[in-house]
Design a protein around this motif. Structure first.
Motif, PDB file in Angstrom:
ATOM      1  N   LEU B 162       0.846  -1.205   0.000  1.00 57.99           N
ATOM      2  CA  LEU B 162       0.000   0.000   0.000  1.00 57.99           C
ATOM      3  C   LEU B 162       0.879   1.253   0.000  1.00 57.99           C
ATOM      4  N   TYR B 186      -8.103  -6.805   6.157  1.00 56.54           N
ATOM      5  CA  TYR B 186      -7.739  -5.742   5.214  1.00 56.54           C
ATOM      6  C   TYR B 186      -8.257  -4.363   5.650  1.00 56.54           C
ATOM      7  N   THR B 190      -5.658  -1.430   6.855  1.00 56.13           N
ATOM      8  CA  THR B 190      -5.556  -0.265   5.970  1.00 56.13           C
ATOM      9  C   THR B 190      -5.869   1.024   6.714  1.00 56.13           C
ATOM     10  N   TRP B 200      -9.419   2.459   3.090  1.00 54.37           N
ATOM     11  CA  TRP B 200     -10.245   1.325   2.700  1.00 54.37           C
ATOM     12  C   TRP B 200     -11.526   1.833   2.049  1.00 54.37           C
TER      13      TRP B 200
END
Lengths: 441, 441
Positions: B162, B186, B190, B200
Motif C-alpha cells: 500500500l 484488510y 488499511t 479502505w
C-alpha cells in the motif's frame, strides 16, 4: 580544509603508536594474563566449543564474512559507520561458543500464539522471564507492576506507542516531539504514512503548540550520548522513554528507570541487531493492550524463533553478570563490553585531540551501581563536530575520505555535526582512526 | 433454532461412525501400510531422530502443549476456530524429526544486513534461493524477472505494498478495495493509522469512485476459498495478488501465477505461523525498493533467524516434493497435506449434509499440474452458511455451542455466514465435527 596526504607523516605515526600503546595497556590492565577477547589470532581460531557439523559450518561462514570485511584495508575501502550496526559484539559471542546456541526443531513454535493468557498474547514466557531477570541484575529499570510488550525491534514498539497514546477521535493529529539532536528516524517513522493520529512536530525545545503531545526522551541520547530528561514539561504531555542505550557499557547505571512507557532493544544491549527483538515496559494495561493490537495489525505478532533466541542470549548475559569477574559461566558481557568501549573512546579522543579539526562532547562521570565504580559515558555513537571553518558539511567532508557517517541535519541540527558508529568491527574502527589521523596531519 | 442435546442420539452416532469409517478408508487408501501420520500413538512417541538433549526437551514441551490442548475434550471445552492457526501441520514436521531443525550459534546473523548488494538488503540469500526453488518445484508462480521482498509475515508486506503503490503527493488517499467477502483484516490494517496515503473503500464490486485505486485479489479467497480475478477491471487500478493459499493442499495448481505484485506467506504454506515470514514477488524494481523502505521504517528489516529457519523448511518441502511418493527424504509435504485436507473436507461435508441447518460452498474440480491429477478445492477455511431461518447470527449461534468462529460481517457480508479454520489440531477438528452433528440432531 586540511590537506589530505596519502602517505604517513611523522605526526600520524606518533598518534597511531600512542593508540596502540593505550590499547595494549588497557588490555593488560583489564584482562590480566587471560586470553584477549579481541586479538587478531582469535579471529582465525573460531569458537573452541564447536563440536557438531552445523556449528562448524556456521563458524566457517562467520569467518569468511569477517575476513571478507577485513580483506580490503587499504585507502580504497569505504568504511560505513552511518548505521549503528553492533558487529563489535560478534567476538564476545564467538568466545561464548555453544552457550548461546539455540536449536529449534521444525515442529516447534508453529502456532501464532505464545501465551493466550497474557495481555501480549505473542510474548514468549521465557523471554518475559529473562527480560525481568536481566533488568533486576543490571538495575536499569523497575519491572514491578509493568507489562512487557515485545516488538520486532524497538522501532515497531515506537510506532505501537504512538498508536496507543494518540486519541482515535482527535480533531487533529497528536504532536510528537523530541529535543534536538534527536534520533534521525523518529521524523520519518512518524510521518511516513501521513497518519491522521499523530505527526512529527520537531524539536521539543521550540515546541509551543497547545494541546496534548508525545515527547520522546532518549537517554542516553542517540546521537550525542547525553543523559536526558523531559524538555517540554507541561500538562497534556505523554512521555515515551527510549532507553536503548541505558546499559553499563555505554553509560553509568545511576538508578532503575521508573517511567510509564520505556523501550529497550536487544540490538543495542547484546549486539543482536539481525534478530529484531525489542521490548516495552508499560505501566498502564490499556496502553499495553493497544500496543499489542498495533503489532497484531502490523505483523500479527513477533517471530517466536527470535524471541527464544533473544531469551537464551539474555539468560547468558544475566548469568555472566552475576559474577562480574571471570567464572566458569564465562566472562561478564557487560564488563568486557564496558572495557572495549572505554578502549575505543580513549583511542578516538587521542586521535581527535591530536589536531584541531574535530571535537567530541565532554561527559561528566557518574557512579555505576552495576559495575560498582565511577564510570565515564562512552556512547555507541561519537557525535563529532567539524571545528574547521572551511568545512561546512562534515558528512560530505568525511565521505570524501571514504568514511560514511550521518550528518547533523538528519538529527535536527546543523551540518557541522556527524554521528559515527562506535560499535562496528575492530578492523573498521581501526581504519577509521587511521583516516582521522591522516586527515588531521 | 435446533435443540441442543448433550447426549448422543442414534443419528448423531451414525454420522460419527460414518466419519470414522471415511477417515479409516482414506488412511488405508492414501498411506498404504505405512505408519499413519496422525495416529494417536504417534503423538506420544515424538520424533524418532531426537538425539540430543535440546531436541528431547523441545519434544517434551511440544507433547505437553499437545496433551494440554487435548486434555479437555468434553462438552465444556471452547473450540477456537476463529483464527487460521495452522497447528494441523505440527505432526508432519514432528515426523520429519531433525531434518528441519536449525542450529543458530550466538554470534551468527548479528548484523542488521543480510545482503548489502541486494535491493532488499535484509533478505537472506538462502531464503531467496529456497523461495525460487520451491515456486519452480510447485509451479505456482513465475519467478523470472521478479525481486523478492521479505516481510514479517505477509501482513507487513500488504502494508508495504500500500505504501509503495500510493502516490506520496496525492490530493486524497488512494482507495483500497477487495471483492466481498474479503479477508477481515484488510479494512482494519488499511485504516488503523488513518493514513493520508490510502484508505479502505470497501467491496470492489460496488466501487465506482473515479481515479486510481488498489484492488487486492486474494486467490483462493479468504474466507470462501474460490479462485478469483480482478473485479473492478478499469484503467488506473493497481492489483495486489494475495496468494497465501495458492498451494496444492488447498487448491488445484492450474498454472504459474504471473502478476506484478504477489504475496505469499510461510504460515499458510508450511504451517509455521509463529515464524512470521512472508515474501513478495515484485516485477517493478522501484516498487520493490519502496516496499523495502517501508519495512526499514517499520521494523528495520526482518528477523534473520526466522528467515534462516524458513529457508530450511522450504528446502525440505522442495526436496520431498521432487519425489511425490515416499522416499528416503521423507514423504511429500504437499501430498500428505493434500490428503489430510481432503479427509477433513469429506468429514465436514458428511456432517453438514446430515442435516439442513448449514451449507458449504460447492467448488468445481480442476487439474493440478503439481499433483498431476484432478483435485478439488479444499480451502484452509470453511465458509459455512446457517440455512436455518431462526438463526440470524451464525457466529453467536455457534458460540452458544462453544465453537468460536468469525462472522460474515467481518468479511463485508451478512451474519448468516461464518469462517471456520480447517487447519487446527486433530482434536479440535474432531470436537468441532461432533458438535456440528449434535447441533443438527
Amino acid at each position: 580544509m586540511a590537506k589530505f596526504v596519502s602517505i604517513f607523516t611523522m605526526r600520524n605515526l606518533l598518534v597511531l603508536s600512542l593508540a596502540l600503546n593505550l590499547s595494549l595497556i588497557m588490555r593488560v590492565t583489564f584482562e590480566g594474563g587471560k586470553q584477549g577477547f579481541f586479538s587478531v589470532e582469535e579471529k582465525h581460531r573460531g569458537p573452541s566449543m564447536a563440536e557438531n557439523k552445523e556449528e562448524a559450518h556456521a563458524t566457517q561462514r562467520a569467518l569468511l564474512s569477517l575476513s571478507s570485511s577485513s580483506g580490503q584495508d587499504g585507502v580504497e575501502k569505504v568504511i560505513n559507520l552511518d548505521h549503528g550496526d553492533p558487529t563489535m559484539y560478534e567476538k564476545y559471542w564467538m568466545k561464548m561458543g555453544e552457550r548461546t546456541t539455540i536449536v529449534i526443531p521444525g515442529w516447534q513454535s508453529m502456532s501464532y500464539f505464545s501465551d493466550v493468557k497474557n495481555l501480549c498474547w505473542f510474548l514468549e514466557p521465557e523471554l518475559a522471564k529473562q527480560v525481568f531477570r536481566l533488568h533486576k541484575a543490571v538495575g536499569n529499570a523497575v519491572t514491578e507492576g509493568r507489562h512487557i510488550v515485545v516488538g520486532t525491534g524497538s522501532s515497531q514498539l515506537f510506532l505501537a506507542a504512538l498508536f496507543a497514546l494518540s486519541p482515535k477521535d482527535g480533531s487533529q493529529p497528536m504532536s510528537v516531539v523530541s529535543a534536538a539532536p534527536y534520533y534521525s528516524s523518529y521524523p520519518s517513522m512518524t510521518n511516513c504514512l501521513k497518519s491522521g493520529l499523530y505527526n512529527w512536530a520537531g524539536d521539543a525545545r521550540s515546541f509551543s503548540k497547545d494541546g496534548p503531545y508525545i515527547e520522546v526522551v532518549t537517554s542516553p541520547n542517540n546521537p550525542d550520548g547525553f543523559v536526558r530528561h523531559s524538555t517540554v514539561n507541561r500538562t497534556g504531555g505523554i512521555l515515551v522513554h527510549d532507553l536503548a542505550y541505558y546499559w553499563p557499557q555505554y553509560t553509568p547505571i545511576s538508578s532503575p528507570a521508573d517511567h510509564d512507557l520505556t523501550l529497550f532493544t536487544v540490538s543495542k544491549a547484546t549486539g543482536h541487531a539481525g534478530t529484531r527483538i525489542g521490548w516495552a515496559l508499560v505501566k498502564d494495561a490499556e496502553v499495553a493492550k493497544k500496543m499489542t493490537k498495533f503489532i497484531e495489525l502490523n505483523t500479527i505478532g513477533v517471530s517466536r524463533d527470535s524471541q527464544l533466541r533473544a531469551a537464551k542470549i539474555l539468560e547468558v548475559m544475566t548469568d555472566t553478570s552475576q559474577n562480574l569477574g571471570s567464572s566458569e559461566l564465562g566472562e561478564s558481557f557487560f564488563r568486557i563490553s564496558y572495557h572495549l568501549m572505554a578502549e575505543r573512546w580513549e583511542l578516538l579522543r587521542a586521535a581527535v585531540n591530536n589536531g584541531r579539526m574535530f571535537s567530541l562532547p565532554d561527559f561528566a562521570p557518574g557512579f555505576c551501581h552495576f559495575l560498582q565504580q565511577e564510570t565515564q559515558p562512552q556512547p555507541a555513537f561519537a557525535w563529532l563536530k567539524c571545528e574547521d571553518d572551511a568545512v561546512e558539511d562534515c558528512e560530505s567532508f568525511l565521505k570524501g575520505h571514504k568514511i560514511l557517517t550521518r550528518g547533523g541535519r538528519h538529527f535536527g541540527v546543523g551540518p557541522k555535526y556527524v554521528r559515527i558508529s562506535m560499535v562496528d568491527r575492530d578492523i573498521n574502527f581501526s581504519l577509521f582512526l587511521k583516516r582521522l589521523s591522516t586527515i588531521q596531519s
